[in-house]
Design a protein around this motif. Structure first.
Motif, PDB file in Angstrom:
ATOM      1  N   VAL A 122       0.817  -1.390   0.085  1.00  0.00           N
ATOM      2  CA  VAL A 122      -0.033  -0.071   0.083  1.00  0.00           C
ATOM      3  C   VAL A 122       0.904   1.048   0.304  1.00  0.00           C
ATOM      4  O   VAL A 122       0.064   2.188  -0.396  1.00  0.00           O
ATOM      5  CB  VAL A 122      -1.201  -0.023   0.921  1.00  0.00           C
ATOM      6  N   TYR A 123       2.038   0.803   0.801  1.00  0.00           N
ATOM      7  CA  TYR A 123       3.070   2.171   0.378  1.00  0.00           C
ATOM      8  C   TYR A 123       3.583   2.224  -0.879  1.00  0.00           C
ATOM      9  O   TYR A 123       4.728   3.784  -0.512  1.00  0.00           O
ATOM     10  CB  TYR A 123       3.944   2.490   1.950  1.00  0.00           C
ATOM     11  N   LEU A 124       4.416   1.348  -1.677  1.00  0.00           N
ATOM     12  CA  LEU A 124       4.554   1.753  -2.542  1.00  0.00           C
ATOM     13  C   LEU A 124       3.350   2.350  -3.728  1.00  0.00           C
ATOM     14  O   LEU A 124       2.796   2.278  -4.135  1.00  0.00           O
ATOM     15  CB  LEU A 124       5.402   0.774  -3.295  1.00  0.00           C
ATOM     16  N   TYR A 125       4.667   3.585  -4.399  1.00  0.00           N
ATOM     17  CA  TYR A 125       4.155   3.666  -5.581  1.00  0.00           C
ATOM     18  C   TYR A 125       3.283   3.297  -6.494  1.00  0.00           C
ATOM     19  O   TYR A 125       2.252   3.188  -7.526  1.00  0.00           O
ATOM     20  CB  TYR A 125       5.348   5.367  -6.100  1.00  0.00           C
ATOM     21  N   VAL A 188      -7.081  -0.064   6.209  1.00  0.00           N
ATOM     22  CA  VAL A 188      -5.271   1.203   6.382  1.00  0.00           C
ATOM     23  C   VAL A 188      -5.730   1.995   5.777  1.00  0.00           C
ATOM     24  O   VAL A 188      -5.933   2.257   4.992  1.00  0.00           O
ATOM     25  CB  VAL A 188      -4.619  -0.246   5.510  1.00  0.00           C
ATOM     26  N   ASN A 189      -4.663   3.091   6.532  1.00  0.00           N
ATOM     27  CA  ASN A 189      -4.773   4.797   5.826  1.00  0.00           C
ATOM     28  C   ASN A 189      -3.891   5.082   6.321  1.00  0.00           C
ATOM     29  O   ASN A 189      -2.813   5.327   7.377  1.00  0.00           O
ATOM     30  CB  ASN A 189      -5.671   5.468   6.865  1.00  0.00           C
ATOM     31  N   VAL A 190      -2.712   5.505   4.266  1.00  0.00           N
ATOM     32  CA  VAL A 190      -1.644   6.180   5.434  1.00  0.00           C
ATOM     33  C   VAL A 190      -1.839   7.792   4.055  1.00  0.00           C
ATOM     34  O   VAL A 190      -1.736   7.757   3.246  1.00  0.00           O
ATOM     35  CB  VAL A 190      -0.497   4.872   3.384  1.00  0.00           C
ATOM     36  N   THR A 191      -1.046   7.899   4.534  1.00  0.00           N
ATOM     37  CA  THR A 191      -0.431   9.595   4.693  1.00  0.00           C
ATOM     38  C   THR A 191       0.494   9.673   3.970  1.00  0.00           C
ATOM     39  O   THR A 191       1.633  10.039   4.773  1.00  0.00           O
ATOM     40  CB  THR A 191      -0.975  10.362   5.632  1.00  0.00           C
TER      41      THR A 191
END
Length: 360
Positions: A122-125, A188-191
Protein backbone atom coordinates in the motif's frame (compact mmCIF):
# COMPACT_ATOMS: atom_id res chain seq x y z
CA UNK A 1 -29.63 41.35 -34.30
CA UNK A 2 -27.84 38.61 -36.19
CA UNK A 3 -24.52 40.27 -35.44
CA UNK A 4 -25.28 40.43 -31.70
CA UNK A 5 -26.27 36.74 -31.69
CA UNK A 6 -23.05 35.81 -33.53
CA UNK A 7 -20.92 37.81 -31.05
CA UNK A 8 -22.65 36.18 -28.09
CA UNK A 9 -22.03 32.75 -29.58
CA UNK A 10 -18.30 33.49 -29.94
CA UNK A 11 -18.13 34.78 -26.35
CA UNK A 12 -19.86 31.68 -25.01
CA UNK A 13 -17.54 29.38 -27.00
CA UNK A 14 -14.45 31.16 -25.70
CA UNK A 15 -15.81 30.99 -22.15
CA UNK A 16 -16.36 27.25 -22.47
CA UNK A 17 -12.83 26.74 -23.76
CA UNK A 18 -11.37 28.81 -20.91
CA UNK A 19 -13.47 26.95 -18.37
CA UNK A 20 -12.23 23.60 -19.61
CA UNK A 21 -8.63 24.74 -19.90
CA UNK A 22 -6.39 22.77 -17.56
CA UNK A 23 -9.15 20.41 -16.46
CA UNK A 24 -8.54 16.71 -17.07
CA UNK A 25 -10.77 13.70 -17.09
CA UNK A 26 -9.89 10.24 -15.80
CA UNK A 27 -8.60 9.03 -19.19
CA UNK A 28 -6.18 11.97 -19.48
CA UNK A 29 -4.83 11.45 -15.98
CA UNK A 30 -4.42 7.70 -16.56
CA UNK A 31 -2.47 8.46 -19.73
CA UNK A 32 -0.17 10.74 -17.74
CA UNK A 33 0.25 8.08 -15.05
CA UNK A 34 1.37 5.58 -17.68
CA UNK A 35 4.08 8.06 -18.65
CA UNK A 36 5.09 8.46 -15.00
CA UNK A 37 5.30 4.67 -14.67
CA UNK A 38 7.48 4.45 -17.79
CA UNK A 39 9.84 7.06 -16.34
CA UNK A 40 10.18 5.08 -13.08
CA UNK A 41 11.24 2.06 -15.12
CA UNK A 42 13.86 4.07 -17.01
CA UNK A 43 17.52 4.19 -16.02
CA UNK A 44 17.00 7.36 -13.97
CA UNK A 45 13.80 6.17 -12.26
CA UNK A 46 13.77 6.85 -8.50
CA UNK A 47 11.65 8.29 -5.71
CA UNK A 48 11.68 8.84 -1.96
CA UNK A 49 8.63 9.24 0.26
CA UNK A 50 7.65 9.25 3.92
CA UNK A 51 4.48 9.36 5.92
CA UNK A 52 2.30 7.69 8.53
CA UNK A 53 0.47 4.39 8.18
CA UNK A 54 -2.42 3.65 10.55
CA UNK A 55 -3.79 0.12 10.93
CA UNK A 56 -7.32 -0.40 12.24
CA UNK A 57 -7.09 -4.19 12.56
CA UNK A 58 -7.04 -4.41 16.37
CA UNK A 59 -8.91 -2.91 19.27
CA UNK A 60 -6.76 0.23 19.10
CA UNK A 61 -5.38 1.92 15.96
CA UNK A 62 -1.64 1.39 15.52
CA UNK A 63 0.54 4.05 13.90
CA UNK A 64 3.76 3.40 12.00
CA UNK A 65 6.18 5.82 10.43
CA UNK A 66 6.88 4.70 6.86
CA UNK A 67 9.84 5.66 4.71
CA UNK A 68 10.13 4.36 1.15
CA UNK A 69 13.15 4.52 -1.17
CA UNK A 70 13.16 3.22 -4.73
CA UNK A 71 15.84 3.22 -7.40
CA UNK A 72 15.73 1.53 -10.77
CA UNK A 73 16.03 -1.28 -11.67
CA UNK A 74 14.78 -3.02 -8.51
CA UNK A 75 16.29 -1.47 -5.39
CA UNK A 76 13.90 -0.89 -2.50
CA UNK A 77 14.25 0.20 1.10
CA UNK A 78 11.12 0.38 3.26
CA UNK A 79 11.50 1.44 6.88
CA UNK A 80 8.60 0.74 9.29
CA UNK A 81 8.77 2.25 12.78
CA UNK A 82 6.16 1.59 15.45
CA UNK A 83 5.32 4.99 16.92
CA UNK A 84 4.17 3.58 20.26
CA UNK A 85 7.01 1.08 20.75
CA UNK A 86 9.90 2.80 18.96
CA UNK A 87 10.72 -0.41 17.06
CA UNK A 88 12.10 -0.20 13.51
CA UNK A 89 12.24 -2.84 10.82
CA UNK A 90 13.56 -2.48 7.28
CA UNK A 91 12.58 -4.38 4.16
CA UNK A 92 15.45 -4.18 1.69
CA UNK A 93 15.90 -5.40 -1.85
CA UNK A 94 19.19 -5.29 -3.71
CA UNK A 95 21.25 -7.50 -6.03
CA UNK A 96 21.80 -10.03 -3.21
CA UNK A 97 18.12 -10.70 -2.57
CA UNK A 98 15.37 -9.50 -0.25
CA UNK A 99 16.09 -8.83 3.43
CA UNK A 100 13.93 -8.15 6.47
CA UNK A 101 16.13 -6.36 9.01
CA UNK A 102 15.72 -5.43 12.67
CA UNK A 103 18.84 -3.25 13.16
CA UNK A 104 18.42 -2.74 16.91
CA UNK A 105 18.65 -6.52 17.43
CA UNK A 106 21.09 -7.29 14.64
CA UNK A 107 18.41 -9.66 13.29
CA UNK A 108 18.17 -10.37 9.57
CA UNK A 109 16.06 -12.63 7.38
CA UNK A 110 17.19 -13.16 3.80
CA UNK A 111 15.56 -14.99 0.92
CA UNK A 112 15.37 -15.04 -2.85
CA UNK A 113 12.18 -13.47 -4.10
CA UNK A 114 10.76 -11.28 -6.84
CA UNK A 115 9.10 -9.07 -4.23
CA UNK A 116 7.46 -6.65 -4.75
CA UNK A 117 6.87 -7.48 -8.43
CA UNK A 118 4.41 -10.27 -7.65
CA UNK A 119 2.47 -8.50 -4.91
CA UNK A 120 1.32 -5.03 -3.96
CA UNK A 121 2.25 -2.88 -0.98
CA UNK A 122 0.00 0.00 0.00
CA UNK A 123 2.94 2.38 0.54
CA UNK A 124 4.67 1.65 -2.80
CA UNK A 125 3.98 4.19 -5.54
CA UNK A 126 4.17 1.58 -8.31
CA UNK A 127 1.45 -0.47 -6.61
CA UNK A 128 -0.85 2.56 -6.52
CA UNK A 129 -0.20 3.38 -10.18
CA UNK A 130 -0.86 -0.21 -11.20
CA UNK A 131 -4.10 -0.25 -9.22
CA UNK A 132 -5.38 2.87 -10.98
CA UNK A 133 -4.29 1.98 -14.50
CA UNK A 134 -5.48 -1.65 -14.44
CA UNK A 135 -9.00 -1.03 -13.09
CA UNK A 136 -11.32 -0.18 -15.98
CA UNK A 137 -14.13 0.37 -13.47
CA UNK A 138 -12.20 3.08 -11.64
CA UNK A 139 -14.07 6.03 -10.13
CA UNK A 140 -12.59 9.50 -10.48
CA UNK A 141 -13.27 12.86 -8.81
CA UNK A 142 -11.40 16.07 -8.09
CA UNK A 143 -10.81 17.15 -4.50
CA UNK A 144 -9.17 20.57 -4.24
CA UNK A 145 -5.56 20.20 -5.41
CA UNK A 146 -5.87 16.43 -5.74
CA UNK A 147 -7.25 13.83 -8.08
CA UNK A 148 -8.98 11.00 -6.23
CA UNK A 149 -9.33 7.50 -7.67
CA UNK A 150 -11.36 4.70 -6.14
CA UNK A 151 -10.28 1.31 -7.47
CA UNK A 152 -10.14 -2.36 -6.52
CA UNK A 153 -7.56 -3.33 -3.92
CA UNK A 154 -5.09 -6.00 -4.98
CA UNK A 155 -3.24 -7.08 -1.85
CA UNK A 156 -2.44 -10.39 -0.17
CA UNK A 157 -5.26 -10.09 2.35
CA UNK A 158 -8.71 -10.91 0.97
CA UNK A 159 -10.15 -8.59 3.62
CA UNK A 160 -8.85 -5.59 1.66
CA UNK A 161 -11.40 -4.91 -1.08
CA UNK A 162 -11.36 -1.25 -2.21
CA UNK A 163 -8.92 1.65 -2.04
CA UNK A 164 -9.08 5.41 -2.50
CA UNK A 165 -5.92 7.10 -3.75
CA UNK A 166 -5.25 10.84 -3.60
CA UNK A 167 -2.70 12.22 -6.10
CA UNK A 168 -1.48 15.81 -6.37
CA UNK A 169 -2.81 17.42 -9.56
CA UNK A 170 0.42 19.14 -10.54
CA UNK A 171 2.95 16.39 -9.91
CA UNK A 172 0.93 13.17 -9.39
CA UNK A 173 2.70 12.64 -6.06
CA UNK A 174 0.75 10.36 -3.69
CA UNK A 175 -0.94 12.21 -0.85
CA UNK A 176 -3.12 9.61 0.83
CA UNK A 177 -4.34 6.02 0.50
CA UNK A 178 -7.32 4.44 2.27
CA UNK A 179 -7.92 0.71 1.95
CA UNK A 180 -11.32 -0.63 2.99
CA UNK A 181 -12.92 -4.00 3.66
CA UNK A 182 -16.14 -5.45 2.22
CA UNK A 183 -18.19 -3.33 4.64
CA UNK A 184 -16.49 -0.11 3.47
CA UNK A 185 -14.63 0.16 6.78
CA UNK A 186 -11.16 1.69 6.48
CA UNK A 187 -8.58 -0.93 7.51
CA UNK A 188 -5.39 0.85 6.42
CA UNK A 189 -4.73 4.56 6.00
CA UNK A 190 -1.46 5.98 4.67
CA UNK A 191 -0.81 9.72 4.66
CA UNK A 192 2.32 10.95 2.87
CA UNK A 193 3.95 14.05 4.35
CA UNK A 194 6.73 14.15 1.74
CA UNK A 195 7.43 12.65 -1.66
CA UNK A 196 10.17 13.41 -4.14
CA UNK A 197 10.94 12.15 -7.63
CA UNK A 198 14.56 11.65 -8.77
CA UNK A 199 16.31 11.94 -5.37
CA UNK A 200 20.04 11.42 -5.05
CA UNK A 201 20.91 8.26 -3.11
CA UNK A 202 24.31 7.43 -1.65
CA UNK A 203 26.11 4.47 -3.22
CA UNK A 204 25.48 2.28 -0.15
CA UNK A 205 21.87 3.32 0.52
CA UNK A 206 20.61 -0.17 -0.34
CA UNK A 207 23.50 -2.11 1.16
CA UNK A 208 22.46 -4.69 3.79
CA UNK A 209 25.42 -4.22 6.13
CA UNK A 210 25.07 -0.44 5.97
CA UNK A 211 21.42 -0.62 6.98
CA UNK A 212 22.10 -3.20 9.70
CA UNK A 213 24.76 -0.92 11.19
CA UNK A 214 22.09 1.59 12.15
CA UNK A 215 21.35 0.83 15.80
CA UNK A 216 23.21 -2.48 15.89
CA UNK A 217 26.79 -3.68 16.43
CA UNK A 218 28.99 -3.51 13.34
CA UNK A 219 29.82 -7.22 13.56
CA UNK A 220 26.26 -8.28 12.67
CA UNK A 221 26.32 -10.90 9.90
CA UNK A 222 24.00 -13.33 8.21
CA UNK A 223 24.15 -16.87 9.54
CA UNK A 224 24.89 -19.91 7.44
CA UNK A 225 21.83 -22.09 6.84
CA UNK A 226 21.13 -25.43 5.18
CA UNK A 227 18.73 -26.15 2.30
CA UNK A 228 15.81 -26.20 4.76
CA UNK A 229 16.64 -22.84 6.26
CA UNK A 230 17.93 -24.26 9.56
CA UNK A 231 21.06 -22.70 11.10
CA UNK A 232 24.27 -24.61 10.39
CA UNK A 233 25.90 -25.77 13.65
CA UNK A 234 29.62 -26.53 13.93
CA UNK A 235 31.09 -29.58 15.67
CA UNK A 236 31.53 -27.68 18.92
CA UNK A 237 27.87 -26.73 18.97
CA UNK A 238 28.26 -23.10 17.87
CA UNK A 239 26.18 -21.64 15.06
CA UNK A 240 28.29 -21.12 11.95
CA UNK A 241 29.04 -17.55 10.99
CA UNK A 242 27.36 -15.98 14.01
CA UNK A 243 28.50 -14.34 17.22
CA UNK A 244 26.16 -15.04 20.17
CA UNK A 245 24.33 -12.38 22.11
CA UNK A 246 23.37 -12.26 25.76
CA UNK A 247 19.96 -13.53 26.83
CA UNK A 248 17.21 -10.94 26.66
CA UNK A 249 15.06 -12.53 29.36
CA UNK A 250 11.73 -14.32 29.64
CA UNK A 251 8.80 -12.76 27.75
CA UNK A 252 6.07 -15.07 29.09
CA UNK A 253 3.50 -16.65 26.77
CA UNK A 254 1.96 -14.47 24.07
CA UNK A 255 -1.37 -15.85 22.88
CA UNK A 256 -3.22 -14.55 19.80
CA UNK A 257 -6.42 -12.60 20.26
CA UNK A 258 -7.83 -14.18 17.11
CA UNK A 259 -8.64 -17.89 16.74
CA UNK A 260 -10.38 -19.20 13.58
CA UNK A 261 -13.94 -20.46 13.93
CA UNK A 262 -13.97 -24.18 14.68
CA UNK A 263 -10.55 -24.11 16.33
CA UNK A 264 -9.68 -24.35 20.03
CA UNK A 265 -6.52 -24.07 22.09
CA UNK A 266 -5.11 -27.56 22.71
CA UNK A 267 -2.19 -26.86 25.05
CA UNK A 268 0.58 -24.43 25.91
CA UNK A 269 4.09 -25.47 26.85
CA UNK A 270 7.18 -23.56 27.91
CA UNK A 271 10.24 -25.50 26.86
CA UNK A 272 12.17 -25.85 30.09
CA UNK A 273 15.88 -25.12 30.01
CA UNK A 274 15.84 -23.38 26.64
CA UNK A 275 18.13 -20.34 26.59
CA UNK A 276 15.84 -18.61 24.08
CA UNK A 277 12.78 -19.00 26.39
CA UNK A 278 10.92 -20.97 23.71
CA UNK A 279 7.16 -21.47 23.98
CA UNK A 280 5.00 -23.91 21.99
CA UNK A 281 1.24 -23.30 21.61
CA UNK A 282 -0.91 -25.89 19.83
CA UNK A 283 -4.39 -25.54 18.35
CA UNK A 284 -6.79 -28.21 17.11
CA UNK A 285 -10.11 -28.38 15.28
CA UNK A 286 -10.96 -27.59 11.67
CA UNK A 287 -7.35 -26.41 11.35
CA UNK A 288 -4.38 -27.80 13.23
CA UNK A 289 -1.42 -25.54 13.79
CA UNK A 290 1.33 -24.66 16.24
CA UNK A 291 2.80 -21.33 17.26
CA UNK A 292 6.44 -21.25 18.30
CA UNK A 293 7.73 -18.20 20.18
CA UNK A 294 11.34 -17.59 21.15
CA UNK A 295 14.01 -14.96 21.72
CA UNK A 296 16.79 -16.37 19.52
CA UNK A 297 20.36 -15.85 20.67
CA UNK A 298 21.91 -15.58 17.21
CA UNK A 299 22.69 -12.13 15.86
CA UNK A 300 21.02 -12.84 12.54
CA UNK A 301 19.36 -15.74 10.75
CA UNK A 302 18.85 -16.28 7.04
CA UNK A 303 15.93 -18.32 5.81
CA UNK A 304 15.60 -20.67 2.86
CA UNK A 305 13.80 -19.29 -0.23
CA UNK A 306 10.28 -18.18 0.63
CA UNK A 307 7.61 -15.57 0.02
CA UNK A 308 7.42 -12.18 1.69
CA UNK A 309 4.05 -11.65 3.38
CA UNK A 310 2.86 -8.15 4.21
CA UNK A 311 1.48 -8.30 7.76
CA UNK A 312 0.94 -4.55 7.88
CA UNK A 313 3.00 -3.95 11.01
CA UNK A 314 5.98 -5.87 9.59
CA UNK A 315 6.98 -8.29 6.86
CA UNK A 316 6.67 -12.02 7.40
CA UNK A 317 8.32 -14.88 5.55
CA UNK A 318 6.26 -17.81 4.27
CA UNK A 319 8.19 -21.02 3.60
CA UNK A 320 7.37 -24.66 2.88
CA UNK A 321 5.01 -26.43 0.49
CA UNK A 322 2.70 -29.07 1.98
CA UNK A 323 3.52 -27.82 5.47
CA UNK A 324 3.86 -24.05 5.58
CA UNK A 325 5.48 -21.81 8.15
CA UNK A 326 4.95 -18.09 8.59
CA UNK A 327 7.83 -16.42 10.44
CA UNK A 328 8.08 -12.85 11.69
CA UNK A 329 9.83 -10.75 14.35
CA UNK A 330 8.30 -8.31 16.83
CA UNK A 331 10.03 -6.64 19.79
CA UNK A 332 12.83 -9.17 19.87
CA UNK A 333 10.53 -12.20 19.79
CA UNK A 334 10.52 -14.53 16.80
CA UNK A 335 7.16 -16.12 15.93
CA UNK A 336 6.48 -19.15 13.74
CA UNK A 337 3.03 -20.44 12.78
CA UNK A 338 3.28 -23.91 11.23
CA UNK A 339 0.44 -25.94 9.70
CA UNK A 340 -0.39 -28.24 6.82
CA UNK A 341 -3.97 -27.00 6.41
CA UNK A 342 -4.25 -23.47 7.85
CA UNK A 343 -4.83 -20.91 5.04
CA UNK A 344 -2.29 -18.12 4.72
CA UNK A 345 -5.03 -15.52 5.22
CA UNK A 346 -5.82 -17.08 8.60
CA UNK A 347 -2.12 -17.08 9.50
CA UNK A 348 -2.02 -13.37 8.71
CA UNK A 349 -5.01 -12.63 10.94
CA UNK A 350 -3.52 -14.62 13.80
CA UNK A 351 -0.21 -12.78 13.44
CA UNK A 352 -1.91 -9.38 13.41
CA UNK A 353 -3.85 -10.25 16.56
CA UNK A 354 -0.61 -11.00 18.43
CA UNK A 355 1.00 -7.63 17.77
CA UNK A 356 -0.58 -5.90 20.77
CA UNK A 357 -0.60 -8.85 23.16
CA UNK A 358 1.73 -9.00 26.14
CA UNK A 359 3.23 -12.13 27.67
CA UNK A 360 1.27 -13.91 30.40
Amino acid sequence: MRRITWVLAIIMSVALVLTGCGKKDAASVVKDLNSVSDKLESKQGAYQGSGTMTLYTGEQPQEYKVEVWYKNPSYYRISLSNVQKDVKQIVLRNDEGVFVLTPSLGKSFRFQSDWPDSQGQVYLYQTLLKGIVSDNNRQFVEDGDNYVFEVAANYQSSALVRQKIWLAKKTYEPKQVQVSDSEAKVVVNVTFDSFKFDPEFAADSFDMQKNMATGSPSESTVAEVDENGNPVVTEDGEQAGQPVTAELGDFGIIEPDYVPVGVKLKDTNKIEGSKDHAVLIRYDGIYQYTIMEARPLDRAVSLAPGTLIDLGFTAGLLSGDEQQTLTWMSEGVEYRITSDNLPVTEMMQIAASMEEQSGK
